[in-house]
Write a protein that holds these residues in place. Structure first.
Motif, mmCIF file in Angstrom:
data_model
loop_
_atom_site.group_PDB
_atom_site.id
_atom_site.type_symbol
_atom_site.label_atom_id
_atom_site.label_comp_id
_atom_site.label_asym_id
_atom_site.label_seq_id
_atom_site.Cartn_x
_atom_site.Cartn_y
_atom_site.Cartn_z
ATOM 1 N N TYR A 1 44.999 57.932 -2.265
ATOM 2 C CA TYR A 1 44.151 56.925 -2.892
ATOM 3 C C TYR A 1 44.559 55.579 -2.302
ATOM 4 N N HIS B 1 43.567 51.340 -0.980
ATOM 5 C CA HIS B 1 42.761 50.129 -1.164
ATOM 6 C C HIS B 1 41.510 50.249 -0.292
ATOM 7 N N LYS C 1 45.641 51.197 -10.098
ATOM 8 C CA LYS C 1 45.151 49.841 -10.391
ATOM 9 C C LYS C 1 45.864 48.806 -9.526
ATOM 10 N N ASP D 1 44.398 48.878 -6.096
ATOM 11 C CA ASP D 1 43.114 48.176 -6.069
ATOM 12 C C ASP D 1 43.293 46.666 -5.927
ATOM 13 N N ARG D 2 44.335 46.123 -6.561
ATOM 14 C CA ARG D 2 44.527 44.674 -6.555
ATOM 15 C C ARG D 2 45.410 44.179 -5.411
ATOM 16 N N LYS E 1 34.558 55.099 -6.744
ATOM 17 C CA LYS E 1 36.021 55.207 -6.640
ATOM 18 C C LYS E 1 36.430 56.343 -5.711
ATOM 19 N N GLN F 1 37.536 55.869 -2.138
ATOM 20 C CA GLN F 1 38.900 55.432 -1.819
ATOM 21 C C GLN F 1 39.872 56.609 -1.714
#
Length: 316
Positions: free
Chosen positions: A169, A171, A233, A236-237, A256, A259
């Motif tokens: 998984y 970015h 999470k 993602d950031r 999603k 990714q």
């Protein structure tokens, strides 16, 4: 004469290493519990617990007697199970431990139906890390674990249920998502976010890509999580990537899932099993639990041959 009650008290003291706590869990007074254990010691001519130490610990002979006591109590429980099986009743209690990298993805899709299908079974579920599940199984405070195997312990029985991929998984802007083919050596980089110590999934990742102390060097901050959801999470950031179990993708939106990447060659798999101690007696409940889990996972996950199992606990 040795009584089952005395054996239950001995096992309780071994579990809690405290006479008062053991008495409370057995619903008797401490003097009653202590008197029965002392009577057993006198009858056998041995000392089972070293009371001079706090917490109390078994003596050398005490360890052997306690192990046999567990076996005797399990055999007694088996009598009840035989009667239930003869009556074709699905009844009893089942204490289940499940690891954190399975619990949020597997439990919601099967546990409610399992409880409704077998109302005579009292089910308790607790999320626990791998080694705690093993400890509790060996101390008979847990009936079964939903766990990643192989574990390589001759006191534990493993009943494989399904095989899920270990997947990437990343970015949305990460280079891994642009590669046509992704191999295990591609993830041995400092951009990999990891679970904390104590999680078998972390050990599988380390074994898969043979990382040794390089992780986090290119990440914005040093962080090891107890939650895969938290790691995703952060990816993602903050960027980078992590590894996730295949079941996690069942809850993702189509956006999603863009990714997520599979490994191209020799897909790494987690073998998920229902495990229990060798003297556990509730075989019918175990078989039904395994069957119910198999019915809710995607059919492809039942195929062991679709990849290669990644171990997390090495022998020796």
């Amino acid at each position: 004469m040795i009584t089952l009650t005395q054996l239950e008290y001995v096992v309780a003291v071994d579990e809690f290493r405290h006479f008062a706590t053991a008495a409370d869990k057995c619903f008797v007074t401490q003097p009653t519990l202590s008197m029965q254990i002392k009577k057993l010691e006198d009858d056998l001519g041995v000392i089972i617990f070293d009371r001079s130490r706090q917490p109390v610990v078994p003596t050398d002979i005490g360890y052997k007697l306690i192990e046999q006591a567990r076996t005797v109590l399990a055999s007694t429980q088996r009598i009840k199970e035989i009667i239930n099986e003869e009556k074709q009743e699905v009844a009893g209690s089942l204490k289940i431990g499940i690891i954190p990298t399975l619990a949020p993805y597997l439990l919601p899709i099967f546990i409610g139906d399992y409880i409704r299908r077998y109302p005579g079974v009292q089910v308790e579920v607790e999320e626990l890390i791998s080694e705690e599940i093993i400890r509790r199984l060996k101390h008979d405070t847990l009936d079964v674990g939903v766990f990643v195997t192989p574990y390589h312990d001759d006191k534990i029985v493993e009943q494989p249920v399904f095989y899920e991929e270990m997947m990437i998984y990343a970015h949305p802007d990460h280079e891994l998502l642009k590669k046509k083919d992704v191999e295990t050596q591609d993830i041995a980089t400092p951009e990999l976010w990891m679970l904390g110590d104590g999680h078998c999934f972390r050990d599988q990742v380390v074994n898969l890509c043979e990382m040794r102390g390089t992780q986090h060097k290119n990440l914005p901050f040093d962080f090891e999580s107890n939650s895969l959801e938290t790691l995703m999470k952060i990816v993602d950031r903050e960027g980078g990537f992590t590894l996730i179990p295949e079941l996690a993708t069942l809850y993702m939106t189509e956006e999603k899932k863009k990714q997520v990447r599979s490994f191209t060659v020799s897909k790494p798999l987690r073998e998920v099993s229902v495990i229990y101690s060798r003297h556990f007696t509730k075989q019918k409940l175990i078989d039904l639990l395994c069957e119910d889990i198999r019915q809710v996972v995607p059919p492809g996950m039942l195929k062991k041959e679709r990849g290669k199992i990644v171990e997390w606990k090495k022998i020796g």
